[in-house]
Design an enzyme around this catalytic site. Structure first.
Site, mmCIF file in Angstrom:
data_model
loop_
_atom_site.group_PDB
_atom_site.id
_atom_site.type_symbol
_atom_site.label_atom_id
_atom_site.label_comp_id
_atom_site.label_asym_id
_atom_site.label_seq_id
_atom_site.Cartn_x
_atom_site.Cartn_y
_atom_site.Cartn_z
ATOM 1 N N LYS B 81 23.948 52.747 40.088
ATOM 2 C CA LYS B 81 25.407 52.847 40.075
ATOM 3 C C LYS B 81 25.800 54.039 39.205
ATOM 4 C CE LYS B 81 29.575 50.020 39.236
ATOM 5 N NZ LYS B 81 30.108 48.688 38.851
ATOM 6 N N SER B 156 33.372 46.250 41.918
ATOM 7 C CA SER B 156 33.327 47.696 41.884
ATOM 8 C C SER B 156 31.974 48.278 42.301
ATOM 9 C CB SER B 156 33.638 48.175 40.462
ATOM 10 O OG SER B 156 32.613 47.762 39.570
ATOM 11 N N SER B 180 31.960 42.242 39.590
ATOM 12 C CA SER B 180 31.642 43.482 40.304
ATOM 13 C C SER B 180 30.219 43.609 40.830
ATOM 14 C CB SER B 180 31.932 44.691 39.404
ATOM 15 O OG SER B 180 33.309 44.925 39.344
#
Lengths: 98, 489, 478
Positions: B81, B156, B180
């Site tokens: 990420k 997210s 998330s």
């Protein structure tokens, strides 16, 4: 609690965010809605409750007083938007606390 | 099994292939890089693809494999990420603010992956500063859900979920502040584990809300998650909030029987708010767990309705302060021709952050400002304790909680962007876990209208082993986790 | 109207650690810009603070030394404001729960009185960087070397009533932190800085007037000047019918005035909240006890002891305590001499200190050893030489000669104590000064000094002055 236009302007300045004039109204509405949503916590009686800052309720651990970092300012300066002679540059600061 | 394409294999299958020299890490890495080239213009799951460094890492991994000093993850590609700092590589956090930021150091998690010999394919898309539930808040455009490109992958960590589901990496990292990891895992039909707060170091992971943020793996299977957690969990002297709790071998207990385990069903999580077809699907999944010998019991988490309000007060207050460092002085975006210092700050931040981030910073600034602190922040910290206590009381009766991950399946792109609160409510089942710092995991539990849906397992502090054990046992009797979207098989 | 001045001081003492409070970067002064600012000090994305244990130990030491309770649990909080020398946009400090709770510091005023000044609290925090105002393309440069340097902020009660008291408090605090070894006290380098909260009120009034905060007055002299300026300014404002505005002011040492700092004013909503990156600091009684064991003799204890043990005045005791090495020198001399501590003090505070100052060296590097000075004092004590002649010996010692008795011998400085010899000289002087003798005997007493001078001159200062006095009186009157 409803957020008015002048509140948005004040908060935006406190948070150092420029907002286009045209968006203020929308922010005011959205922030008011979110505040209305979070107000719900006030329904609860928490008189006897200790605040919880960290989910594990742990305590601070300490570091030995040792110098472990080396000078990397050349690497760090690569990301600086404006710099000269190893210092970061900002528009002239008039009065300052030294 | 060994005939299945590389992108459909689990980490242990890939590791076994690498160790048996059925294929090299360079071949494996190239396979994924090729797939990224082929598919990512549809999915938009990567912000940065690291072809060159990935192949170099793969080569080094192959040498380790040849020398026989490889670990279980050596040579395995991973997508990170874009919230983790990666030395010498752009680390954007999904924001224009950091579009030009080349991290000068690596996060502890990244260093641990490097030490394990993993190969970083690239940096994955995300909502700006991890604020969002759809990746639509990314400066780089939304990622798409490989099950239906008209829907969001969740957020997210949406880029991570989309990349794993679409076979663009065998494993990805995510971070979970209010859901998330779990919510996008549910939307994309993969396994997502949010460990106990403090289990994985936060050092070098760009902060959204410090007392909530926690990194974790996004994988096909619970077993894969266990393998990864082994490599990255543990105390970090650089993170005061990381825990010294010993790290067990999470793979050792995967095959334990779950006979007699008591699963709690929080009644507040199975109300009319939950889509009935989702409820039906989840009930089937719970039945499967019962068949494995688990017992089920209803429990109550009476403060559930206060979780979202509490979370938004606390997380946004922390965020407003955490994001003050983005000021256009030392790194990141700086506006053109600032007139003076205030102009530099206000325009750099006003132009560098997009709407959702600005909204959250403003709300957090407001609730912390003079006269409001007690009414909002302090009050919410107290409610946070009540919410945590709900869980601790429930765990007196049951070993683990089982509930939905999300009230819906993946929603359409643009469907919730105009109404922030409706977006916030897509995290109603995940947020309380972060307030209490508990480990939570979403595992693929079936499909509703051809869209995946996840079942959430919630454990006591540091009981990731149990979650992984139950997840793995579930995955031995179901195959939801091995389904791949038709266009990406 | 008669006004009363009310002053409270906030002192920032830089703690003498090797590394910063939350990072492993060095704290050495004077490095090239930004070479001692690591990723944590720069507030890079993703970095986290870890607390330096030595800063906690130092805070405990301070707390114990002012009789304060050390908090079992204290909390670090973020003070949020934007400023270019504050990299994270917040300063990590302590707000509601400081590490050191209320204590007191006793100060000694010039008039010999003691005053107990309340210390409200002391807390740990990080320092900010520095703005450099020399010209960088018309911009301001930012050097973050100092960012993250540990500070102990010591807040006094508004107990001080004059600039002089404020300075006395500051000097005592300065001495204390150096005794404890927690701060080098270097005011020029900014290791010990002071903000002064000043207000005035009509004498007898109980409620406090509106105060101003004057920032960074960094020498004892400036503190006195800044406070005095601020007091007269406030009096002028109030007597002119105006109101004092609560604000932050800056002392301009060149113009010798304080000035409003409007730029600082607009951002005074600091939005304090507990720093979620740091957990509560918990200090055990065992840790406090262990540190108590390591405490040196504290200045106020030493002050008391010097007065009791050596019979020194407040003034002398204070001077010797404030300069710890000089106090040590004093005690070593006293141990080796039969002369009185008072005599030792006079020589150390007088002759020796003057010589050290002139040569710009500290007492640790004094060319005269404690043993030499002790011997010199002994020779005064046993009347071998007079105090005046001793100065000559002192100069020889300063120049590098070693043996006190050798110098006296070699230079023939021994005091003349032979009554007969002195009487003979007095007779000579009287014979050579008939006019003065006549006037003296007519009642011009002042001329006594003339005769003493003549006798001393004739003996090159070596005659015992007491004896000369006695014998002269006898002879002149007879």
């Amino acid at each position: 609690m409803s957020i008015k236009l002048e509140d948005v302007v004040k908060i935006a300045h406190l948070a150092r965010l420029s907002l286009p004039e045209s968006t203020l109204e929308q922010y005011a509405g959205q922030l008011s809605n979110i505040l209305a949503m979070v107000e719900k916590v006030n329904e609860l009686d928490t008189e006897q409750v200790e605040p919880l800052a960290n989910p594990l309720d742990n305590i601070q651990r300490l570091r030995k007083d040792e110098v472990t970092e080396t000078d990397q300012h050349n690497a760090f300066m690569q990301n600086a938007p404006a710099s000269e002679a190893g210092v970061f540059l900002v528009p002239k600061v008039i009065e300052t606390i030294e | 099994m060994s005939q299945s394409p590389l992108h459909q294999q689990t980490l242990s299958q890939l590791a076994s292939g690498l160790h048996k020299k059925s294929f090299s890490s360079v071949e494996l890495t190239s396979h994924f890089l090729d797939r990224i080239k082929q598919y990512d213009n549809q999915l938009n799951s990567y912000i940065t693809v690291c072809d060159k460094t990935a192949l170099a890492q793969a080569k080094a991994a192959d040498e380790r494999l040849a020398q026989g000093n490889a670990g279980p993850l050596t040579g395995i590609p991973i997508g990170q990420k874009d919230i983790f700092c990666t030395q010498g590589i752009k680390t954007s956090c999904g924001s224009k603010m950091l579009d030009n930021f080349i991290a000068p150091y690596s996060a502890t998690l990244i260093e641990k992956c490097d030490t394990a010999g993993m190969v970083m394919l690239g940096k994955l898309n995300m909502d700006e500063f991890a604020m969002g539930s759809s990746t639509e808040n990314s400066f780089y455009g939304p990622s798409k859900n490989p099950w239906d490109e008209n829907t969001v992958p969740g957020g997210s960590s949406g880029g991570s979920a989309a990349a794993v589901a679409g076979g663009l990496c065998p494993i990805a990292t995510g971070t979970d502040t209010g859901g998330s990891i779990r919510q996008p895992a549910s939307f994309c039909g993969i396994t997502g584990l949010k460990p106990t707060y403090g289990r994985i170091s936060r050092y070098g992971m760009i902060a959204f809300a410090s007392s909530f943020d926690q990194a974790g793996p996004m994988t096909r299977t619970a077993e894969d998650a266990a393998l990864f957690l082994n490599a990255v969990a543990g105390f970090d002297p650089k993170d005061s909030t990381s825990c010294e709790e010993p790290v067990p071998d999470y793979t050792q207990t995967l095959n334990d029987s779950i006979e007699g385990l008591t699963l709690g069903l929080p009644k507040e999580y199975f109300t009319d708010d939950l889509d009935s077809s989702i409820a039906t699907t989840l009930n089937d999944a719970i039945e499967a767990l019962k068949k494995l010998g688990a017992k089920v019991k209803e429990v109550s988490l009476p403060h559930t309705d206060y979780a979202v309000p509490t979370y938004y007060i606390l997380a946004l207050a922390e965020c407003s302060s955490n994001l003050s460092r983005y000021d256009g002085v030392r790194f990141g975006y700086r506006c053109e021709n600032p007139k003076n210092l205030t102009d530099l700050y206000e325009r750099s931040r006003g132009e560098g952050f997009a709407d959702e981030v600005k909204r959250r910073i403003m709300l957090g600034t407001y609730t912390l400002s003079a006269g409001y602190y007690d009414a909002y922040y302090l009050k919410a910290q107290k409610v946070r304790r009540l919410i945590a206590q709900d869980f601790h009381k429930a765990f007196a009766d049951v070993d683990m909680l089982v509930c939905p991950t999300s009230p819906t399946t993946a929603f359409g792109l643009g469907e919730k962007t105009s109404d922030p609160i409706s977006m916030y409510l897509s995290d109603i089942y995940t947020i309380a876990v972060n307030l209490a710092g508990l480990p939570g995991m979403s595992i693929p539990a079936g499909f509703v209208n051809e869209k995946p849906i996840g079942l959430q397992l919630i454990g006591q502090h540091f009981q990731e082993s149990k979650l992984l054990n139950v997840g793995h046992q579930f995955q031995t009797v179901t195959d939801w986790h091995s389904n791949m979207p038709a266009n990406y098989r | 109207m008669e006004w009363e001045t009310v002053i409270g001081l906030e002192v920032h003492a830089q703690l003498a650690t090797c590394s910063k409070i939350f990072s492993g970067a060095a704290t050495a002064y004077g490095a090239m810009p930004n070479t001692q600012a690591c990723a944590i000090d720069l507030g890079m994305p993703g970095v986290l603070p870890v607390l330096n244990e030595e800063t906690v130990n130092m805070a405990i030491k301070f707390g114990l030394s002012v009789g304060a309770e050390v908090a079992e649990k204290s909390v670090f909080a973020r003070k949020n404001y934007f400023y270019p020398d504050l990299p994270k946009g917040y300063q990590i400090s302590q707000f509601e729960l400081p590490v050191v709770k209320a204590g007191t510091l006793t100060i000694y005023l010039d008039d010999g009185t003691e005053k107990i000044v309340g210390i409200t609290r002391a807390h740990l925090e990080e320092d900010a960087g520095k703005s450099l105002h020399e010209d960088f393309q018309g911009m301001t440069g930012i050097d973050l070397n100092r960012a993250g340097t540990p500070l102990l902020e010591i807040v006094s009660e508004p107990d001080l009533r004059s600039a002089k008291e404020a300075v006395a408090y500051l000097k005592n605090l300065h001495t204390l932190v150096r005794y404890l070894g927690i701060c080098d006290g270097n005011m020029q380098e900014g290791s010990f800085r002071c903000d002064a909260n000043v207000s005035i009120r009509p004498k007898g009034e109980q409620t406090l007037g509106t105060r101003t905060e004057t920032k960074n007055v960094n020498s004892f002299r400036f503190v006195e000047k800044a406070i005095n300026y601020e007091v007269s300014r406030q009096i002028a404002v109030l007597e002119g019918g105006g109101k004092v505005v609560q604000e932050t002011r800056l002392f301009d040492a060149v113009k010798n005035e304080t000035r409003s700092m409007r730029s600082k004013e607009e951002a005074n909503d600091y939005r304090y909240f507990p720093d979620p990156d740091l957990l509560p600091l918990v200090i055990s009684q065992a840790q406090i006890d262990a540190i108590r064991e390591t405490l040196p003799e504290l200045p106020q204890d030493k002050q008391k002891r010097f007065k009791e043990q050596y019979g020194l005045s407040d003034y002398d005791a204070n001077n010797l305590v404030n300069n710890a090495p000089l106090g040590g020198y004093f005690e070593a001399v006293v141990k080796q001499t039969a002369a009185s501590p008072k005599l030792a003090t006079n020589w150390i505070m007088g002759e020796l200190s003057a010589a050290l100052n002139k040569a710009d060296i500290t007492v640790e590097n004094s060319p005269i050893s404690t043993e030499q000075l002790a011997t010199l004092l002994d020779r005064i004590q046993d009347d071998t030489i007079s105090g005046k002649i001793a100065k000559t010996v002192f100069e020889c010692l300063w120049e590098g000669m070693l043996d006190v008795d050798g110098i006296i011998e070699e230079k023939g400085l021994k005091q003349v104590t032979d009554t007969g010899a002195i009487e003979a000289i007095i007779d000579d002087v009287m014979a050579n000064s008939p006019e003065q003798l006549a006037q003296y005997r007519d009642g011009k007493d002042k001329l006594f000094g003339y005769f003493v001078g003549q006798v001393m001159k004739a003996t090159q200062g070596k005659a015992n002055p007491g004896q000369v006095n006695n014998l002269l009186k006898k002879k002149l009157c007879s």
